[in-house]
Scaffold this motif. Sequence first.
Motif, PDB file in Angstrom:
ATOM      1  N   VAL A   1     -46.019   7.580 -15.930  1.00 25.59           N
ATOM      2  CA  VAL A   1     -44.493   7.525 -16.118  1.00 25.59           C
ATOM      3  C   VAL A   1     -44.343   7.122 -17.602  1.00 25.59           C
ATOM      4  N   GLU A   2     -45.168   6.043 -18.343  1.00 23.50           N
ATOM      5  CA  GLU A   2     -45.069   5.745 -19.601  1.00 23.50           C
ATOM      6  C   GLU A   2     -45.544   6.966 -20.483  1.00 23.50           C
ATOM      7  N   ALA A   3     -46.426   7.588 -20.037  1.00 26.13           N
ATOM      8  CA  ALA A   3     -46.964   8.527 -20.876  1.00 26.13           C
ATOM      9  C   ALA A   3     -46.093   9.878 -20.996  1.00 26.13           C
TER      10      ALA A   3
ATOM     11  N   HIS B   1     -53.260   3.603 -25.555  1.00 20.31           N
ATOM     12  CA  HIS B   1     -53.228   2.730 -26.636  1.00 20.31           C
ATOM     13  C   HIS B   1     -53.304   3.244 -28.126  1.00 20.31           C
ATOM     14  N   ALA B   2     -53.872   4.284 -28.262  1.00 22.91           N
ATOM     15  CA  ALA B   2     -54.087   5.057 -29.418  1.00 22.91           C
ATOM     16  C   ALA B   2     -53.183   5.777 -29.829  1.00 22.91           C
ATOM     17  N   GLY B   3     -51.972   6.254 -28.454  1.00 25.68           N
ATOM     18  CA  GLY B   3     -50.934   7.066 -29.073  1.00 25.68           C
ATOM     19  C   GLY B   3     -51.179   8.540 -28.675  1.00 25.68           C
ATOM     20  N   ARG B   4     -52.202   8.728 -27.803  1.00 30.64           N
ATOM     21  CA  ARG B   4     -52.453  10.058 -27.548  1.00 30.64           C
ATOM     22  C   ARG B   4     -51.999  10.321 -26.122  1.00 30.64           C
ATOM     23  N   HIS B   5     -50.790  10.505 -25.945  1.00 26.24           N
ATOM     24  CA  HIS B   5     -49.979  10.428 -24.554  1.00 26.24           C
ATOM     25  C   HIS B   5     -50.481  11.535 -23.719  1.00 26.24           C
ATOM     26  N   GLU B   6     -50.515  12.705 -24.271  1.00 28.21           N
ATOM     27  CA  GLU B   6     -50.804  13.921 -23.596  1.00 28.21           C
ATOM     28  C   GLU B   6     -52.123  13.787 -23.054  1.00 28.21           C
ATOM     29  N   ALA B   7     -53.211  13.345 -23.617  1.00 27.47           N
ATOM     30  CA  ALA B   7     -54.559  13.200 -23.237  1.00 27.47           C
ATOM     31  C   ALA B   7     -54.569  11.954 -22.180  1.00 27.47           C
ATOM     32  N   ALA B   8     -53.558  10.971 -22.530  1.00 31.91           N
ATOM     33  CA  ALA B   8     -53.877   9.983 -21.614  1.00 31.91           C
ATOM     34  C   ALA B   8     -53.042  10.319 -20.111  1.00 31.91           C
ATOM     35  N   LEU B   9     -51.886  11.255 -20.018  1.00 32.24           N
ATOM     36  CA  LEU B   9     -51.366  11.798 -18.931  1.00 32.24           C
ATOM     37  C   LEU B   9     -52.170  12.562 -18.272  1.00 32.24           C
TER      38      LEU B   9
ATOM     39  N   THR C   1     -60.248   5.587 -19.532  1.00 34.52           N
ATOM     40  CA  THR C   1     -60.051   6.459 -20.457  1.00 34.52           C
ATOM     41  C   THR C   1     -58.608   6.807 -20.930  1.00 34.52           C
ATOM     42  N   GLY C   2     -57.704   7.112 -19.810  1.00 38.88           N
ATOM     43  CA  GLY C   2     -56.126   7.041 -20.040  1.00 38.88           C
ATOM     44  C   GLY C   2     -55.791   5.911 -20.752  1.00 38.88           C
TER      45      GLY C   2
ATOM     46  N   ILE D   1     -29.571  -3.764 -22.265  1.00 38.07           N
ATOM     47  CA  ILE D   1     -28.712  -2.457 -22.162  1.00 38.07           C
ATOM     48  C   ILE D   1     -27.243  -2.807 -22.200  1.00 38.07           C
ATOM     49  N   LEU D   2     -26.834  -4.010 -21.651  1.00 34.69           N
ATOM     50  CA  LEU D   2     -25.333  -4.320 -21.988  1.00 34.69           C
ATOM     51  C   LEU D   2     -24.952  -4.514 -23.321  1.00 34.69           C
ATOM     52  N   THR D   3     -25.811  -4.884 -24.094  1.00 34.14           N
ATOM     53  CA  THR D   3     -25.758  -5.181 -25.619  1.00 34.14           C
ATOM     54  C   THR D   3     -26.152  -4.327 -26.486  1.00 34.14           C
ATOM     55  N   SER D   4     -26.535  -3.093 -25.947  1.00 32.46           N
ATOM     56  CA  SER D   4     -27.143  -1.854 -26.682  1.00 32.46           C
ATOM     57  C   SER D   4     -27.979  -2.431 -27.706  1.00 32.46           C
ATOM     58  N   ASP D   5     -29.035  -3.520 -27.353  1.00 33.05           N
ATOM     59  CA  ASP D   5     -30.244  -3.949 -28.134  1.00 33.05           C
ATOM     60  C   ASP D   5     -31.171  -2.715 -28.580  1.00 33.05           C
ATOM     61  N   ARG D   6     -31.126  -2.988 -30.055  1.00 32.30           N
ATOM     62  CA  ARG D   6     -31.868  -1.757 -30.675  1.00 32.30           C
ATOM     63  C   ARG D   6     -33.275  -1.843 -30.445  1.00 32.30           C
ATOM     64  N   VAL D   7     -33.804  -2.931 -29.765  1.00 31.28           N
ATOM     65  CA  VAL D   7     -35.445  -2.904 -29.386  1.00 31.28           C
ATOM     66  C   VAL D   7     -35.442  -1.756 -28.340  1.00 31.28           C
ATOM     67  N   LEU D   8     -34.628  -1.469 -27.730  1.00 28.36           N
ATOM     68  CA  LEU D   8     -34.827  -0.467 -26.528  1.00 28.36           C
ATOM     69  C   LEU D   8     -35.147   0.928 -27.156  1.00 28.36           C
ATOM     70  N   ASP D   9     -34.693   1.132 -28.455  1.00 22.82           N
ATOM     71  CA  ASP D   9     -35.108   2.485 -28.864  1.00 22.82           C
ATOM     72  C   ASP D   9     -36.431   2.516 -29.264  1.00 22.82           C
ATOM     73  N   LEU D  10     -37.456   1.639 -29.336  1.00 23.98           N
ATOM     74  CA  LEU D  10     -38.774   1.408 -29.429  1.00 23.98           C
ATOM     75  C   LEU D  10     -39.337   2.278 -28.450  1.00 23.98           C
ATOM     76  N   PRO D  11     -40.433   2.884 -28.531  1.00 29.33           N
ATOM     77  CA  PRO D  11     -41.375   3.377 -27.706  1.00 29.33           C
ATOM     78  C   PRO D  11     -41.701   2.713 -26.562  1.00 29.33           C
ATOM     79  N   LEU D  12     -41.968   3.049 -25.344  1.00 25.82           N
ATOM     80  CA  LEU D  12     -41.968   2.477 -24.103  1.00 25.82           C
ATOM     81  C   LEU D  12     -43.478   1.728 -24.494  1.00 25.82           C
ATOM     82  N   ALA D  13     -43.598   0.432 -24.162  1.00 23.08           N
ATOM     83  CA  ALA D  13     -44.833  -0.254 -24.447  1.00 23.08           C
ATOM     84  C   ALA D  13     -45.646  -0.234 -23.256  1.00 23.08           C
TER      85      ALA D  13
END
Length: 258
Positions: free
Chosen positions: A169-171, A118-126, A112-113, A245-257
């Motif tokens: 932790v991801e949630a 996967h559906a973006g319902r992070h509170e329910a997942a947690l 269920t979590g 992180i060294l190059t401040s890659d913008r991909v890191l600004d995306l939500p945690l996969a």
Amino acid sequence: MRYALLGPLLVTDDRGTPHVLSAPKMELTLATLLLAAGRVTTKEQLIAELWSGEPPRRASAAVHVYLSQLRKFLAAAGDHEGRAIVTKPSGYLLRLDGAGYDVHDFQAHMRTGREHQHAGRHEAALDSFESALLLVRGPVLDGSAEAPGLSAFATWVEEERLDCLELSVEARTALGRHREVVSLLTGLIAQYPLRESFYRQLMLVLYRSERQAEALRVFHSAQRVLRSELGLEPCRSLRRLHQAILTSDRVLDLPLAG
């Protein structure tokens, strides 16, 4: 009735009264039957679990005695009709028959979590992941699970528990609870210094909290530990994250996969 195997073996009756087996061989017998709940466990499998490949001459007779005692134990815990343990031509079968079982509940919470995550319902997942974690009360059979099947099960439980912690932790990260996550991961790394995924999660949340220097120090800490303990370099994903992180890659600004 309810069976609990995610920790010390426990059977609870319908009133919530716990019933505990004091004889180790009976405990091993019930635990082995529980692992195959709904499926037949052969007498040979029971003997292998009970004596780890070195059975006594009267092992078969001893198994009969343990099963007889188990039936009495389960009757006192609520199986008044003696339906829980069924003798089959090929062995023995433990029927849950409506009884609760913490292993099944743990797996259901994890499924269920993951669906919520996967559906973006992070509170329910947690909520689901925390419910799963609450079911793990300690090492399987108090850490005395030396029988082959139960030892493998204990390893599986610990790995699933750590996976559940990572998912929680991801949630939390997706919910923006960064300070809470940093504290949690710092403790987890101290407890599991060789689990690279915890370093990865800590580096990422520190970076997203505008603590780039601290994130880089986490990588170097992981590198020192892995070199010292295993003679290895950090895994590829950890090295890639370090470079990003060294190059401040913008991909890191995306939500945690997930």
